[in-house]
Motif scaffolding. Structure first.
Motif, PDB file in Angstrom:
ATOM      1  N   THR A  35       0.864  -1.181   0.000  1.00 54.04           N
ATOM      2  CA  THR A  35       0.000   0.000   0.000  1.00 54.04           C
ATOM      3  C   THR A  35       0.893   1.219   0.000  1.00 54.04           C
ATOM      4  N   VAL A  55      -5.210  -0.340   7.049  1.00 57.33           N
ATOM      5  CA  VAL A  55      -5.786  -0.595   5.739  1.00 57.33           C
ATOM      6  C   VAL A  55      -7.018  -1.460   5.947  1.00 57.33           C
ATOM      7  N   ALA A  73      -7.052   3.340   3.292  1.00 61.43           N
ATOM      8  CA  ALA A  73      -5.701   3.260   3.855  1.00 61.43           C
ATOM      9  C   ALA A  73      -5.361   4.607   4.470  1.00 61.43           C
ATOM     10  N   SER A 148      -7.109  -5.757  -3.771  1.00 60.17           N
ATOM     11  CA  SER A 148      -6.370  -4.508  -3.926  1.00 60.17           C
ATOM     12  C   SER A 148      -7.001  -3.653  -5.012  1.00 60.17           C
ATOM     13  N   ILE A 173      -3.853   0.322  -2.829  1.00 61.71           N
ATOM     14  CA  ILE A 173      -4.268  -0.152  -1.517  1.00 61.71           C
ATOM     15  C   ILE A 173      -4.367  -1.669  -1.628  1.00 61.71           C
TER      16      ILE A 173
END
Length: 183
Positions: A35, A55, A73, A148, A173
């Motif tokens: 991230t 996160v 995040a 993600s 992220i």
């Protein structure tokens, strides 16, 4: 999976604005991991989420078929009144929202309602906010497995105590696990 284009919108207020866009850096590379956030035009380097950061990836769904994915995040608890947080020029808070494709028959890739909000502090401790939504100035690309999301948005980041700053924010992220929530 193809990216979703998103336009940059601004929130906040101020007067002057730089008229030249930041020089483009390479797009988000799908091989980059973890991230992180890069803010061209405000930060000298890419910032990786520190161990103390948080996160969260959540898939929301309902019995009626509506749903969305949320990716968040943040490096620390920082607000626009705390002189840039614990690490000015390195603190950020990013949220990405992607509706499920079945929410809208004209929205097969989620692009019409997806949005990203990037909040960050510059090295002088000033707090900025940049948001993007729609179909013009940003790209949001979720991973096929839903753990993600990569994003890139260009626009005027606004601040309560500084002139707007034309920036290009790009990042990723990543969550090790996705929380499922039904409402």
């Amino acid at each position: 999976m193809t990216g979703m284009l998103v336009s940059a919108a601004v929130s906040g207020c101020s007067t002057a604005e730089r008229s030249v866009a930041p020089e483009p850096e390479s797009s988000v590379d799908s091989s980059e991991t973890g991230t992180w956030l890069r803010v061209v035009g405000a930060w000298p380097e890419r910032v990786t989420l520190p161990t103390a950061g948080t996160v969260d990836c959540t898939r929301h769904s309902s019995d009626h078929g509506y749903g969305y994915r949320a990716f968040d995040a943040r490096t620390s608890d920082f607000t626009e009144y705390d002189a840039g947080g614990e690490r000015p020029g390195h603190d950020f808070d990013v949220s990405v929202y992607i509706p499920n494709a079945d929410n809208d028959t004209d929205n097969t890739d989620g692009s019409s309602s997806s949005h990203v909000m990037v909040q960050f502090s510059d090295p002088q401790g000033r707090f900025f906010r940049l948001t993007g939504s729609g179909t013009d100035d940003a790209t949001i690309t979720p991973s096929p497995d839903g753990t993600s999301v990569s994003f890139e948005v260009t626009g005027s980041a606004t601040s309560i105590d500084a002139d707007p700053l034309l920036v290009r924010a790009a990042g990723r992220i990543h969550c090790d696990a996705v929380t499922e929530q039904t409402y």
